[in-house]
Design an enzyme around this catalytic site. Structure first.
Site, short mmCIF file in Angstrom:
data_model
loop_
_atom_site.label_atom_id
_atom_site.label_comp_id
_atom_site.label_asym_id
_atom_site.label_seq_id
_atom_site.Cartn_x
_atom_site.Cartn_y
_atom_site.Cartn_z
N ALA A 65 0.86 -1.18 0.00
CA ALA A 65 0.00 0.00 0.00
C ALA A 65 0.90 1.23 0.00
O ALA A 65 2.06 1.16 0.43
CB ALA A 65 -0.88 -0.02 1.24
N GLY A 108 0.76 -4.97 0.84
CA GLY A 108 -0.42 -5.05 -0.03
C GLY A 108 -0.13 -5.68 -1.38
O GLY A 108 -1.02 -6.24 -2.02
N GLU A 111 -0.42 -9.24 -0.77
CA GLU A 111 -1.84 -9.51 -0.52
C GLU A 111 -2.65 -9.46 -1.81
O GLU A 111 -3.57 -10.26 -2.01
CB GLU A 111 -2.38 -8.50 0.51
CG GLU A 111 -1.75 -8.71 1.88
CD GLU A 111 -1.97 -7.54 2.82
OE1 GLU A 111 -1.45 -6.44 2.55
OE2 GLU A 111 -2.67 -7.72 3.82
N GLU A 131 4.73 -4.99 7.12
CA GLU A 131 3.99 -3.95 7.82
C GLU A 131 4.49 -3.73 9.24
O GLU A 131 4.47 -2.62 9.76
CB GLU A 131 2.48 -4.31 7.87
CG GLU A 131 1.77 -4.19 6.54
CD GLU A 131 1.86 -5.44 5.67
OE1 GLU A 131 2.67 -6.35 5.97
OE2 GLU A 131 1.10 -5.50 4.68
N1 CAA Z 1 4.61 3.28 -0.65
C1 CAA Z 1 5.01 4.47 -1.18
N2 CAA Z 1 6.16 4.63 -1.83
C2 CAA Z 1 6.97 3.56 -1.94
C3 CAA Z 1 6.62 2.29 -1.43
C4 CAA Z 1 5.37 2.18 -0.76
N3 CAA Z 1 4.93 1.02 -0.26
N4 CAA Z 1 7.62 1.44 -1.69
C5 CAA Z 1 8.55 2.12 -2.36
N5 CAA Z 1 8.17 3.41 -2.52
C6 CAA Z 1 8.88 4.49 -3.17
C7 CAA Z 1 10.04 4.98 -2.32
O1 CAA Z 1 9.60 5.91 -1.32
C8 CAA Z 1 10.92 5.62 -3.36
O2 CAA Z 1 10.39 6.88 -3.68
P1 CAA Z 1 11.37 8.18 -3.76
O3 CAA Z 1 12.26 7.89 -4.94
O4 CAA Z 1 10.43 9.31 -4.00
O5 CAA Z 1 12.12 8.25 -2.49
C9 CAA Z 1 10.71 4.72 -4.58
O6 CAA Z 1 9.50 4.02 -4.35
C10 CAA Z 1 11.82 3.70 -4.76
O7 CAA Z 1 11.95 2.98 -3.55
P2 CAA Z 1 13.35 2.72 -2.83
O8 CAA Z 1 14.30 3.85 -3.09
O9 CAA Z 1 13.08 2.39 -1.40
O10 CAA Z 1 13.86 1.43 -3.63
P3 CAA Z 1 14.81 0.27 -3.12
O11 CAA Z 1 15.13 -0.56 -4.32
O12 CAA Z 1 15.92 0.81 -2.32
O13 CAA Z 1 13.90 -0.62 -2.11
C11 CAA Z 1 11.91 -1.75 -1.40
C12 CAA Z 1 12.78 -1.30 -2.58
C13 CAA Z 1 12.62 -2.81 -0.57
C14 CAA Z 1 10.62 -2.34 -1.99
C15 CAA Z 1 11.57 -0.52 -0.51
O14 CAA Z 1 11.08 0.53 -1.33
C16 CAA Z 1 10.56 -0.79 0.55
O15 CAA Z 1 10.89 -1.37 1.58
N6 CAA Z 1 9.29 -0.35 0.36
C17 CAA Z 1 8.26 -0.44 1.33
C18 CAA Z 1 7.76 -1.87 1.50
C19 CAA Z 1 6.68 -1.94 2.56
O16 CAA Z 1 6.91 -1.64 3.72
N7 CAA Z 1 5.46 -2.36 2.17
C20 CAA Z 1 4.34 -2.47 3.03
C21 CAA Z 1 3.47 -1.24 2.94
S1 CAA Z 1 2.17 -1.24 4.14
C22 CAA Z 1 0.95 -2.19 3.49
O17 CAA Z 1 1.05 -2.70 2.41
C23 CAA Z 1 -0.26 -2.34 4.38
C24 CAA Z 1 -1.26 -3.32 3.88
O18 CAA Z 1 -1.31 -4.46 4.28
C25 CAA Z 1 -2.24 -2.91 2.93
#
Ligand code: CAA
Length: 257
Positions: A65, A108, A111, A131
């Protein structure tokens, strides 16, 4: 409706929805959800579409998400507007739906893949429910669908530690149906969707509904549900055609009736 966050295509009788927020790792925001619901409604109503593939990019199926959008959530409005509840409309899509996953399928994203009827993974796929690292827990079915598909131990491990699992582990534990080289992922998923679409649509929709029933009821009730729909299939023209074609040693010509 013109789409900004997804790309919608038809490949023969297969629909293809590609998540398209490359700058945000295909993070799932409200705009994307609204567009998915709209695109799926059109595919449900399109008699020429027999199955759908949902995919992302080579790097990310979806990284969850949208955390930036979610950081603005507040309890009262999230509760009153049932935030994320719209994803159940996606999960309830009645035609077969395949997730073609390469790269990150996190939160998400994992999911969403688990909402699909089955997952075909590229070798680079990585699944996880991180999460917990954000001070929250899954909210699009991770605790429920994963517990039912991969069991308590793996679900607890993923949700409580936030670790990722690779495609092989995901296949071993039953989250993934098949693993293919990344370069063949879309082709393999489209070909599976086209195969499904070549069969009688009412019969594959009934099979899907009946398999999903296994997650809602006990065995005796599920078996009764299966038999009732099995009996109902003998009202389908496609059943007569399928069996006649077998007996006549020819290819059936299903008419979705
Ligand atoms: N939401 C919003 N933006 C996100 C995102 C997310 N889930 N995941 C990545 N991005 C964005 C980053 O903020 C970044 O944006 P900027 O360039 O503006 O800073 C861009 O995508 C590229 O990401 P990274 O620089 O972090 O890329 P990376 O290759 O270094 O890492 C990754 C990749 C491991 C996927 C890392 O981005 C990450 O950990 N993302 C979050 C994963 C996460 O925590 N997901 C769970 C979300 S909560 C959820 O999903 C709740 C639910 O059950 C519904």
């Amino acid at each position: 409706m013109a789409y900004d966050t997804i790309i919608v295509e038809k490949r023969g009788e297969a629909g293809l929805i590609t998540l398209n927020r490359p700058k945000a790792m295909n993070a799932l925001n409200k705009a994307l959800l609204d567009e998915m619901i709209d695109a799926l409604a059109a595919m449900r109503d399109d008699a020429k579409i027999g199955a759908v593939v949902i995919t992302g990019s080579q790097k990310a199926f979806a990284a969850g998400a949208d955390i930036k959008e979610m950081s603005e959530f507040a309890f009262a409005s999230a509760y009153m507007h049932d935030a994320l509840g719209g994803w159940e409309t996606v999960a309830g899509f009645p035609k077969p739906m395949i997730a073609a996953v390469s790269g990150y399928a996190l939160g998400g994203g994992c999911e969403l893949a688990a909402m699909c009827d089955f997952i075909i993974a590229g070798e680079s796929a990585k699944f996880g429910q991180p999460e917990v690292t954000l001070g929250i827990m899954p909210g699009m079915g991770g605790t429920q669908r994963l517990a039912r598909s991969i069991g308590k131990a793996k679900t607890m491990d993923l949700c409580l530690t936030g670790r990722m699992m690779d495609a092989e582990e995901a296949e071993r534990c039953g989250l993934v149906a098949r693993i293919v080289p990344d370069t063949e992922l879309i082709e393999e998923a489209i070909s599976a969707a086209q195969k499904i679409a070549s069969f009688s649509l009412p019969s594959v929709m009934m099979a899907k509904e009946t398999i999903n029933q296994a997650f809602e009821t006990g065995l005796a009730e599920g078996l009764r549900f299966e038999r009732r729909l099995f009996h109902a299939m003998f009202a389908l023209e496609d059943q007569s055609e399928g069996m006649a074609a077998f007996i006549d040693k020819r290819t059936p010509s299903f008419r979705n009736r």
